[in-house]
Design a protein around this motif. Structure first.
Motif, PDB file in Angstrom:
ATOM      1  N   SER A  49     109.269 -35.019 -12.969  1.00  0.00           N
ATOM      2  CA  SER A  49     110.318 -35.930 -13.423  1.00  0.00           C
ATOM      3  C   SER A  49     109.928 -36.763 -14.637  1.00  0.00           C
ATOM      4  O   SER A  49     110.731 -37.536 -15.139  1.00  0.00           O
ATOM      5  N   ILE A  50     108.696 -36.619 -15.129  1.00  0.00           N
ATOM      6  CA  ILE A  50     108.173 -37.501 -16.165  1.00  0.00           C
ATOM      7  C   ILE A  50     108.019 -36.768 -17.496  1.00  0.00           C
ATOM      8  O   ILE A  50     107.594 -35.619 -17.538  1.00  0.00           O
ATOM      9  N   ALA A  51     108.378 -37.454 -18.573  1.00  0.00           N
ATOM     10  CA  ALA A  51     108.137 -36.939 -19.921  1.00  0.00           C
ATOM     11  C   ALA A  51     107.688 -38.090 -20.807  1.00  0.00           C
ATOM     12  O   ALA A  51     108.131 -39.233 -20.642  1.00  0.00           O
ATOM     13  N   ARG A  79     111.610 -41.184 -17.075  1.00  0.00           N
ATOM     14  CA  ARG A  79     111.550 -40.670 -15.703  1.00  0.00           C
ATOM     15  C   ARG A  79     112.947 -40.392 -15.181  1.00  0.00           C
ATOM     16  O   ARG A  79     113.821 -41.258 -15.223  1.00  0.00           O
ATOM     17  N   HIS A  80     113.145 -39.182 -14.716  1.00  0.00           N
ATOM     18  CA  HIS A  80     114.385 -38.821 -14.040  1.00  0.00           C
ATOM     19  C   HIS A  80     114.148 -38.960 -12.548  1.00  0.00           C
ATOM     20  O   HIS A  80     113.167 -38.438 -12.013  1.00  0.00           O
ATOM     21  N   TYR A  81     115.019 -39.685 -11.872  1.00  0.00           N
ATOM     22  CA  TYR A  81     114.831 -39.927 -10.445  1.00  0.00           C
ATOM     23  C   TYR A  81     115.113 -38.649  -9.663  1.00  0.00           C
ATOM     24  O   TYR A  81     116.193 -38.066  -9.772  1.00  0.00           O
ATOM     25  N   ARG A  82     114.115 -38.229  -8.889  1.00  0.00           N
ATOM     26  CA  ARG A  82     114.239 -37.043  -8.053  1.00  0.00           C
ATOM     27  C   ARG A  82     113.823 -37.367  -6.629  1.00  0.00           C
ATOM     28  O   ARG A  82     112.941 -38.184  -6.397  1.00  0.00           O
ATOM     29  N   ARG A  83     114.445 -36.682  -5.716  1.00  0.00           N
ATOM     30  CA  ARG A  83     114.121 -36.866  -4.303  1.00  0.00           C
ATOM     31  C   ARG A  83     112.905 -36.040  -3.910  1.00  0.00           C
ATOM     32  O   ARG A  83     112.597 -35.037  -4.551  1.00  0.00           O
ATOM     33  N   ALA A 128     117.684 -48.217 -18.756  1.00  0.00           N
ATOM     34  CA  ALA A 128     118.002 -47.541 -17.503  1.00  0.00           C
ATOM     35  C   ALA A 128     119.390 -46.935 -17.622  1.00  0.00           C
ATOM     36  O   ALA A 128     120.263 -47.477 -18.303  1.00  0.00           O
ATOM     37  N   HIS A 129     119.607 -45.823 -16.916  1.00  0.00           N
ATOM     38  CA  HIS A 129     120.823 -45.035 -17.115  1.00  0.00           C
ATOM     39  C   HIS A 129     121.290 -44.473 -15.786  1.00  0.00           C
ATOM     40  O   HIS A 129     120.464 -44.146 -14.916  1.00  0.00           O
ATOM     41  N   GLY A 133     129.001 -39.195 -10.218  1.00  0.00           N
ATOM     42  CA  GLY A 133     129.816 -38.100  -9.750  1.00  0.00           C
ATOM     43  C   GLY A 133     130.946 -38.704  -8.934  1.00  0.00           C
ATOM     44  O   GLY A 133     131.281 -39.885  -9.099  1.00  0.00           O
ATOM     45  N   LEU A 134     131.500 -37.945  -8.011  1.00  0.00           N
ATOM     46  CA  LEU A 134     132.585 -38.469  -7.191  1.00  0.00           C
ATOM     47  C   LEU A 134     132.091 -39.546  -6.237  1.00  0.00           C
ATOM     48  O   LEU A 134     132.624 -40.661  -6.189  1.00  0.00           O
ATOM     49  N   LEU A 135     131.054 -39.210  -5.484  1.00  0.00           N
ATOM     50  CA  LEU A 135     130.487 -40.153  -4.522  1.00  0.00           C
ATOM     51  C   LEU A 135     129.003 -40.411  -4.760  1.00  0.00           C
ATOM     52  O   LEU A 135     128.379 -41.156  -4.005  1.00  0.00           O
ATOM     53  N   THR A 136     128.448 -39.784  -5.767  1.00  0.00           N
ATOM     54  CA  THR A 136     127.008 -39.866  -6.022  1.00  0.00           C
ATOM     55  C   THR A 136     126.739 -40.216  -7.473  1.00  0.00           C
ATOM     56  O   THR A 136     127.655 -40.326  -8.296  1.00  0.00           O
ATOM     57  N   TYR A 137     125.473 -40.378  -7.795  1.00  0.00           N
ATOM     58  CA  TYR A 137     125.054 -40.622  -9.176  1.00  0.00           C
ATOM     59  C   TYR A 137     123.680 -40.022  -9.399  1.00  0.00           C
ATOM     60  O   TYR A 137     122.933 -39.750  -8.451  1.00  0.00           O
ATOM     61  N   ARG A 138     123.345 -39.817 -10.667  1.00  0.00           N
ATOM     62  CA  ARG A 138     121.998 -39.437 -11.088  1.00  0.00           C
ATOM     63  C   ARG A 138     121.492 -40.521 -12.027  1.00  0.00           C
ATOM     64  O   ARG A 138     122.281 -41.220 -12.659  1.00  0.00           O
ATOM     65  N   ALA A 139     120.167 -40.656 -12.128  1.00  0.00           N
ATOM     66  CA  ALA A 139     119.636 -41.811 -12.848  1.00  0.00           C
ATOM     67  C   ALA A 139     118.349 -41.502 -13.593  1.00  0.00           C
ATOM     68  O   ALA A 139     117.621 -40.567 -13.247  1.00  0.00           O
ATOM     69  N   ASP A 140     118.101 -42.315 -14.621  1.00  0.00           N
ATOM     70  CA  ASP A 140     116.891 -42.207 -15.444  1.00  0.00           C
ATOM     71  C   ASP A 140     116.407 -43.601 -15.809  1.00  0.00           C
ATOM     72  O   ASP A 140     117.192 -44.557 -15.866  1.00  0.00           O
ATOM     73  N   LEU A 141     115.114 -43.693 -16.097  1.00  0.00           N
ATOM     74  CA  LEU A 141     114.512 -44.956 -16.516  1.00  0.00           C
ATOM     75  C   LEU A 141     113.520 -44.684 -17.631  1.00  0.00           C
ATOM     76  O   LEU A 141     112.740 -43.730 -17.558  1.00  0.00           O
ATOM     77  N   ILE A 142     113.535 -45.533 -18.653  1.00  0.00           N
ATOM     78  CA  ILE A 142     112.550 -45.466 -19.735  1.00  0.00           C
ATOM     79  C   ILE A 142     111.740 -46.753 -19.728  1.00  0.00           C
ATOM     80  O   ILE A 142     112.288 -47.855 -19.717  1.00  0.00           O
ATOM     81  N   THR A 143     110.417 -46.598 -19.705  1.00  0.00           N
ATOM     82  CA  THR A 143     109.513 -47.737 -19.782  1.00  0.00           C
ATOM     83  C   THR A 143     108.499 -47.488 -20.894  1.00  0.00           C
ATOM     84  O   THR A 143     108.338 -46.372 -21.379  1.00  0.00           O
ATOM     85  N   GLU A 144     107.819 -48.543 -21.268  1.00  0.00           N
ATOM     86  CA  GLU A 144     106.793 -48.441 -22.302  1.00  0.00           C
ATOM     87  C   GLU A 144     105.526 -47.816 -21.728  1.00  0.00           C
ATOM     88  O   GLU A 144     105.115 -48.129 -20.605  1.00  0.00           O
ATOM     89  N   LEU A 145     104.909 -46.892 -22.479  1.00  0.00           N
ATOM     90  CA  LEU A 145     103.632 -46.321 -22.064  1.00  0.00           C
ATOM     91  C   LEU A 145     102.518 -47.322 -22.324  1.00  0.00           C
ATOM     92  O   LEU A 145     102.489 -47.972 -23.368  1.00  0.00           O
TER      93      LEU A 145
END
Length: 254
Positions: A49-51, A79-83, A128-129, A133-145
């Motif tokens: 999930s990290i780049a 970082r893309h949030y993944r389960r 943060a982003h 969706g209809l009942l759900t969402y996807r998310a991302d976060l950018i932080t400083e290295l």
């Protein structure tokens, strides 16, 4: 001081530090957009999930000070949030929608901003982003290295971390606990030490919170101990044992 601003996007929204960015769009969180600029470096771990991002090439950065992330060579972490676990078999990266303020990305961004306001050593939150969706969402976060910093897991593989380093880790965790900061997944990969071996930072505050002090503190410490033992079982020549754990405990008590 973090300058929190919100901007709506198609199907979602972005929370960002206006001292770092000027009206960012959803493309800021697109790996393909960064790759097209030759500024994307994928790294393993965290369920892929990290780049790492080379921010010098990105338009719309605020660069009015020497601490701006737009300076040459500076990098961010996307970082893309993944389960994980069993739930990931049903949905790898979708979460139940309960409001923008309760998205994983917005909650972590705001917690990081508050921790920095309190003087605690964490990465600066950039943006943060979420996308609904209809009942759900996807998310991302950018932080400083944090430049030059390495994980505790790496620093104890094939080499000894001195007593001062272990004590510094303990003191840092104690500082967070004094502020009531409950880290939901404190492990040896979420603890960074700076190049000087004395500066210690904590990462990954997903599901973290601030609450009254209590028995949860020992649960956090026990989780860290289990992660160190797990790494010792997975890697060759990990320098960790009772001596090192006692050094960390001394730091915790100081």
């Amino acid at each position: 001081m973090t300058d929190e601003q919100f901007i709506a996007t198609a199907g979602g929204g972005i929370l960002y530090d206006a001292s770092r960015l000027s009206k960012p769009g959803a493309e800021l969180f697109s790996r393909s957009q960064w790759a097209a600029r030759g500024a994307l470096e994928e790294i393993a771990g965290g369920r892929s999930s990290i780049a790492l991002l080379n921010v010098a090439v990105w338009p719309g950065l605020q660069d009015g000070s020497s601490s701006s992330p737009g300076v040459e060579g500076a990098r961010w972490v996307l970082r893309h949030y993944r389960r994980g676990g069993f739930v990931a078999k049903l949905s790898q990266d979708s979460y139940l929608w309960t409001g923008a303020g309760r998205t994983r990305s917005f909650a972590e961004w705001r917690l990081l901003a508050e921790l920095r306001r309190r003087g605690l050593p964490v990465p600066a939150p950039i943006a943060a982003h979420y996308v609904r969706g209809l009942l759900t969402y996807r998310a991302d976060l950018i932080t400083e290295l944090l430049p030059g910093a390495r994980t505790l897991a790496d620093l104890i593989t094939g080499r000894d971390l001195p007593e001062a380093g272990w004590s510094a880790v303990g003191r840092t965790i104690a500082a967070f606990h004094r502020e009531g900061v409950h880290h939901a997944d404190l492990n040896a990969n979420n603890i960074l030490l700076g190049a000087n071996g004395a500066d210690v930072y904590l990462l990954d505050f997903d599901r973290g919170r601030i609450e009254a002090r209590g028995a949860w503190e020992q649960v956090v410490i026990a989780r860290l101990r289990r992660s160190l033992e797990k790494i010792k079982g997975q890697r060759a020549d990990v320098r960790f044992g009772e001596r090192e754990w006692n050094w960390l405990q001394v730091g915790l008590a100081s």
